[in-house]
Write a protein that holds these residues in place. Structure first.
Motif, PDB file in Angstrom:
ATOM      1  N   ASN A 153       0.761  -1.191  -0.230  1.00  0.00           N
ATOM      2  CA  ASN A 153       0.054   0.174   0.029  1.00  0.00           C
ATOM      3  C   ASN A 153       0.977   1.265   0.208  1.00  0.00           C
ATOM      4  O   ASN A 153       0.425   2.311   0.046  1.00  0.00           O
ATOM      5  CB  ASN A 153      -0.923  -0.121   1.082  1.00  0.00           C
ATOM      6  CG  ASN A 153      -2.125  -1.070   1.090  1.00  0.00           C
ATOM      7  OD1 ASN A 153      -3.077  -0.780   0.404  1.00  0.00           O
ATOM      8  ND2 ASN A 153      -1.857  -2.270   1.721  1.00  0.00           N
ATOM      9  N   THR A 154       2.026   1.189   0.015  1.00  0.00           N
ATOM     10  CA  THR A 154       3.058   2.274  -0.281  1.00  0.00           C
ATOM     11  C   THR A 154       3.976   2.351  -1.455  1.00  0.00           C
ATOM     12  O   THR A 154       4.620   3.293  -1.987  1.00  0.00           O
ATOM     13  CB  THR A 154       3.705   2.653   0.905  1.00  0.00           C
ATOM     14  OG1 THR A 154       4.516   1.314   1.379  1.00  0.00           O
ATOM     15  CG2 THR A 154       2.868   2.886   2.267  1.00  0.00           C
ATOM     16  N   HIS A 181       2.861   3.820  -4.442  1.00  0.00           N
ATOM     17  CA  HIS A 181       1.408   3.551  -4.391  1.00  0.00           C
ATOM     18  C   HIS A 181       0.745   4.007  -3.161  1.00  0.00           C
ATOM     19  O   HIS A 181       1.193   3.935  -1.805  1.00  0.00           O
ATOM     20  CB  HIS A 181       1.126   2.001  -4.485  1.00  0.00           C
ATOM     21  CG  HIS A 181      -0.276   1.712  -4.508  1.00  0.00           C
ATOM     22  ND1 HIS A 181      -1.421   1.890  -5.565  1.00  0.00           N
ATOM     23  CD2 HIS A 181      -1.053   0.945  -3.648  1.00  0.00           C
ATOM     24  CE1 HIS A 181      -2.417   1.616  -5.236  1.00  0.00           C
ATOM     25  NE2 HIS A 181      -2.410   0.989  -4.250  1.00  0.00           N
ATOM     26  N   SER A 186      -2.945   4.664  -1.049  1.00  0.00           N
ATOM     27  CA  SER A 186      -4.729   4.149  -0.858  1.00  0.00           C
ATOM     28  C   SER A 186      -5.050   4.519   0.457  1.00  0.00           C
ATOM     29  O   SER A 186      -4.187   4.979   1.221  1.00  0.00           O
ATOM     30  CB  SER A 186      -4.823   2.630  -1.268  1.00  0.00           C
ATOM     31  OG  SER A 186      -4.191   1.936  -0.054  1.00  0.00           O
ATOM     32  N   LYS A 187      -6.366   4.218   0.747  1.00  0.00           N
ATOM     33  CA  LYS A 187      -6.848   4.617   2.206  1.00  0.00           C
ATOM     34  C   LYS A 187      -5.973   3.682   3.230  1.00  0.00           C
ATOM     35  O   LYS A 187      -5.795   3.915   4.506  1.00  0.00           O
ATOM     36  CB  LYS A 187      -8.274   4.550   2.453  1.00  0.00           C
ATOM     37  CG  LYS A 187      -8.719   3.071   1.989  1.00  0.00           C
ATOM     38  CD  LYS A 187     -10.044   2.819   2.091  1.00  0.00           C
ATOM     39  CE  LYS A 187     -10.405   1.340   2.000  1.00  0.00           C
ATOM     40  NZ  LYS A 187     -11.978   1.280   2.049  1.00  0.00           N
ATOM     41  N   GLU A 188      -5.336   2.614   2.534  1.00  0.00           N
ATOM     42  CA  GLU A 188      -4.637   1.585   3.627  1.00  0.00           C
ATOM     43  C   GLU A 188      -3.339   2.160   3.856  1.00  0.00           C
ATOM     44  O   GLU A 188      -2.865   1.602   4.817  1.00  0.00           O
ATOM     45  CB  GLU A 188      -4.578   0.098   3.001  1.00  0.00           C
ATOM     46  CG  GLU A 188      -5.755  -0.243   2.509  1.00  0.00           C
ATOM     47  CD  GLU A 188      -6.669  -0.642   3.689  1.00  0.00           C
ATOM     48  OE1 GLU A 188      -6.340  -0.733   5.033  1.00  0.00           O
ATOM     49  OE2 GLU A 188      -8.003  -1.155   3.402  1.00  0.00           O
ATOM     50  N   SER A 189      -2.925   3.217   3.052  1.00  0.00           N
ATOM     51  CA  SER A 189      -1.377   3.744   3.323  1.00  0.00           C
ATOM     52  C   SER A 189      -1.458   4.188   4.806  1.00  0.00           C
ATOM     53  O   SER A 189      -0.448   4.671   5.272  1.00  0.00           O
ATOM     54  CB  SER A 189      -1.023   4.730   2.216  1.00  0.00           C
ATOM     55  OG  SER A 189      -1.192   3.803   0.956  1.00  0.00           O
ATOM     56  N   TYR A 202       5.834  -9.096  -0.230  1.00  0.00           N
ATOM     57  CA  TYR A 202       5.292  -8.324  -1.114  1.00  0.00           C
ATOM     58  C   TYR A 202       5.295  -8.786  -2.822  1.00  0.00           C
ATOM     59  O   TYR A 202       4.304  -9.133  -3.354  1.00  0.00           O
ATOM     60  CB  TYR A 202       5.560  -6.889  -1.241  1.00  0.00           C
ATOM     61  CG  TYR A 202       4.992  -6.387  -2.385  1.00  0.00           C
ATOM     62  CD1 TYR A 202       3.714  -5.770  -2.669  1.00  0.00           C
ATOM     63  CD2 TYR A 202       5.926  -5.375  -3.240  1.00  0.00           C
ATOM     64  CE1 TYR A 202       3.112  -5.327  -3.523  1.00  0.00           C
ATOM     65  CE2 TYR A 202       5.468  -4.600  -4.232  1.00  0.00           C
ATOM     66  CZ  TYR A 202       4.050  -4.665  -4.460  1.00  0.00           C
ATOM     67  OH  TYR A 202       3.537  -3.697  -5.322  1.00  0.00           O
ATOM     68  N   ASP A 249      -0.721  -7.406  -4.873  1.00  0.00           N
ATOM     69  CA  ASP A 249      -1.916  -6.534  -4.049  1.00  0.00           C
ATOM     70  C   ASP A 249      -2.724  -7.482  -3.174  1.00  0.00           C
ATOM     71  O   ASP A 249      -3.589  -7.076  -2.450  1.00  0.00           O
ATOM     72  CB  ASP A 249      -2.704  -5.948  -5.165  1.00  0.00           C
ATOM     73  CG  ASP A 249      -1.935  -4.702  -5.640  1.00  0.00           C
ATOM     74  OD1 ASP A 249      -1.050  -4.307  -5.105  1.00  0.00           O
ATOM     75  OD2 ASP A 249      -2.493  -4.417  -6.843  1.00  0.00           O
ATOM     76  N   SER A 275      -2.995  -8.791   5.520  1.00  0.00           N
ATOM     77  CA  SER A 275      -2.544  -7.783   6.556  1.00  0.00           C
ATOM     78  C   SER A 275      -1.782  -8.480   7.399  1.00  0.00           C
ATOM     79  O   SER A 275      -0.918  -7.766   8.336  1.00  0.00           O
ATOM     80  CB  SER A 275      -3.872  -7.146   7.242  1.00  0.00           C
ATOM     81  OG  SER A 275      -4.485  -8.137   8.093  1.00  0.00           O
ATOM     82  N   ASP A 283     -11.605   5.660   8.042  1.00  0.00           N
ATOM     83  CA  ASP A 283     -11.655   4.586   7.684  1.00  0.00           C
ATOM     84  C   ASP A 283     -12.823   3.564   8.170  1.00  0.00           C
ATOM     85  O   ASP A 283     -13.480   2.957   7.729  1.00  0.00           O
ATOM     86  CB  ASP A 283     -10.315   3.701   7.449  1.00  0.00           C
ATOM     87  CG  ASP A 283     -10.384   2.475   6.472  1.00  0.00           C
ATOM     88  OD1 ASP A 283     -11.033   2.367   5.592  1.00  0.00           O
ATOM     89  OD2 ASP A 283      -9.441   1.616   7.094  1.00  0.00           O
TER      90      ASP A 283
END
Length: 456
Positions: free
Chosen positions: A72-73, A244, A246-249, A304, A309, A313, A452
């Motif tokens: 996510n980054t 990258h 996203s809201k998960e970042s 990763y 993707d 978690s 979130d």
């Protein structure tokens, strides 16, 4: 030299620095601190075992969540953020040790007392208790979730009804039989050998993550009843992303802060170190953080590059899904679970010490009190591990609040308050940057995490 360095506050037993020591004096201990360190360390813990203890305090369940953060980054984004957090963590330890030398204080809580009186001590102790309870419960959550599955993979047939495949039952047995007895030990140095074992388990985990990268194809597939179901047909899903967002970042910096938090164990380890000095303890810290960074980065990178993707978690879940009954994976699961398990007693020490200093600082040591506080902490973390649904929630909230306080905010704030250096000095400027960074990261990350949750 003693007269020029400062004076002793006889009533409180504090050594108050009248001025900053010169460069050549920085490694010498104040008389009170020297006596305190020699009193607490007998006969003293070696450099190597101190590194293992500190690495065990640093590395735990965080190693399982960093591959998700890299997804996510992006690789370069993750590398920059992880290196930044590692360097700032090392620098904040440097500030803590500098204050320890100047004030003869040997605990994080007393630094808060020295800087801001009783409210400062209460805030620091409370933060340490919350953070360590969050950390220990996250480790036990992994044990509850993954240990039954790890055992089941070694078995054949339907064993679902057996007690040893029930996560909550196993959790209680492990805490009673392993965590509680180790947490009862009187000194943190006694855990040096279990910490070295934990480190080698972590290294084995990183090695297996590297090897198994070539055992799981991309696009990812799942095998059920001898049929192959493809999860994704997009070859773009198998290309690593350099950056990258996203809201998960939002979970990135809190999880990294959580993963490098060792500050509550720094001073207890320092007090038991052989030939203690600021330089020697800083070398212990730098070695432990550098090795932890290396293992973290390798595990996150190859984790990763294995799942892209689709990385979970909690990394072990991915291997359970795509490589069921793989002997190497099953073995490394048990190893990493034992490594995580052996971290829990180590974190008990600063948590129990914070409780002692908050409520019983004026009382002599009592084995009964020692036993009851350890038991109470054990019960709390077991209950939390039973009822917290997602490890990411623990990483995010604890990392954004208490971890950022203990790594960034408190060391910077205390140094600005206690140091008599000119405000334009490099150390004070660094402390100010550390403070502002911690406030911004903590508040911003916590706000995004709450947002979130609301959206979900």
């Amino acid at each position: 030299m003693e007269a020029s360095w400062g004076s002793v506050n006889a009533e409180r037993g504090w050594y108050v620095s009248a001025q900053q020591p010169e460069e050549g004096e920085a490694e010498e201990l104040s008389p009170l601190l020297s006596n305190e360190l020699h009193r607490q360390r007998s006969p003293g813990v070696s450099f190597g075992l101190s590194v293992f203890n500190l690495m065990n305090a640093i590395m735990g369940s965080g190693i399982l969540g960093l591959a998700f953060i890299m997804a996510n980054t992006g690789i370069l984004g993750f590398s920059f953020l992880l290196l930044t957090v590692a360097l700032l963590a090392s620098y904040s330890v440097h500030l803590l040790l500098s204050m320890c030398i100047q004030t003869a204080v040997t605990s994080y809580e007393d630094l808060g007392l020295f800087a801001f009186g009783l409210p400062g001590k209460v805030v620091v102790a409370g933060t340490i208790i919350i953070q360590n309870i969050g950390a220990m419960s996250s480790y036990l959550l992994i044990i509850k979730t993954e240990f039954p599955a790890a055992i089941a993979e070694f078995l054949t047939g339907d064993y679902n009804r057996y007690w040893y495949l029930d996560g909550q039952t196993l959790l209680i047995i492990i805490c009673v039989g392993i965590v509680f007895p180790l947490a009862l030990l009187p000194k943190i140095g006694f855990l040096g050998y279990t910490s070295s074992l934990s480190f080698f388990f972590m290294m084995f985990f990183a090695l297996v993550v590297i090897i198994k990268k070539w055992s799981i194809p991309c696009p990812l597939t799942l095998n059920y009843v001898e049929k192959c179901f493809q999860i994704s047909n997009a070859t773009d899903d198998c290309k690593p992303k350099l950056f990258h967002f996203s809201k998960e970042s939002a979970y990135a910096l809190p999880t990294m802060a959580f993963s490098f938090l060792c500050h509550t164990s720094i001073l207890p380890i320092y007090c038991e170190l052989q030939s203690p000095s600021k330089k020697r303890m800083q070398n212990v810290t730098n070695t432990a953080i550098a090795l932890s960074f290396l293992v973290y980065f390798i595990s996150a990178l190859f984790g990763y590059l294995t799942f892209y993707d689709k990385v979970e978690s909690e990394l072990l879940k991915g291997y359970s899904k795509y490589l069921p009954h793989d002997v190497v994976v099953m073995t490394v699961k048990l190893c990493i679970l034992f490594a995580v398990l052996l971290t829990v007693p180590l974190i008990h020490f600063p948590a129990r010490k914070a409780v002692m200093m908050m409520f019983f600082s004026n009382f002599p040591f009592s084995w009964i009190r020692h036993f009851l506080i350890t038991l109470a902490l054990n019960i709390i973390i077991v209950l939390l591990a039973m009822y917290v649904p997602d490890i990411r929630n623990v990483f995010g909230v604890v990392g954004a609040s208490t971890s950022t306080c203990l790594i960034f905010i408190f060391p910077g704030l205390f140094y600005l308050k206690l140091s008599r250096e000119d405000f334009l000095s490099w150390k004070k400027f660094g402390a100010f940057v550390l403070l502002i960074f911690g406030i911004l990261v903590g508040n911003f990350s916590l706000a995004l995490i709450i947002f979130d949750w609301i959206n979900k």
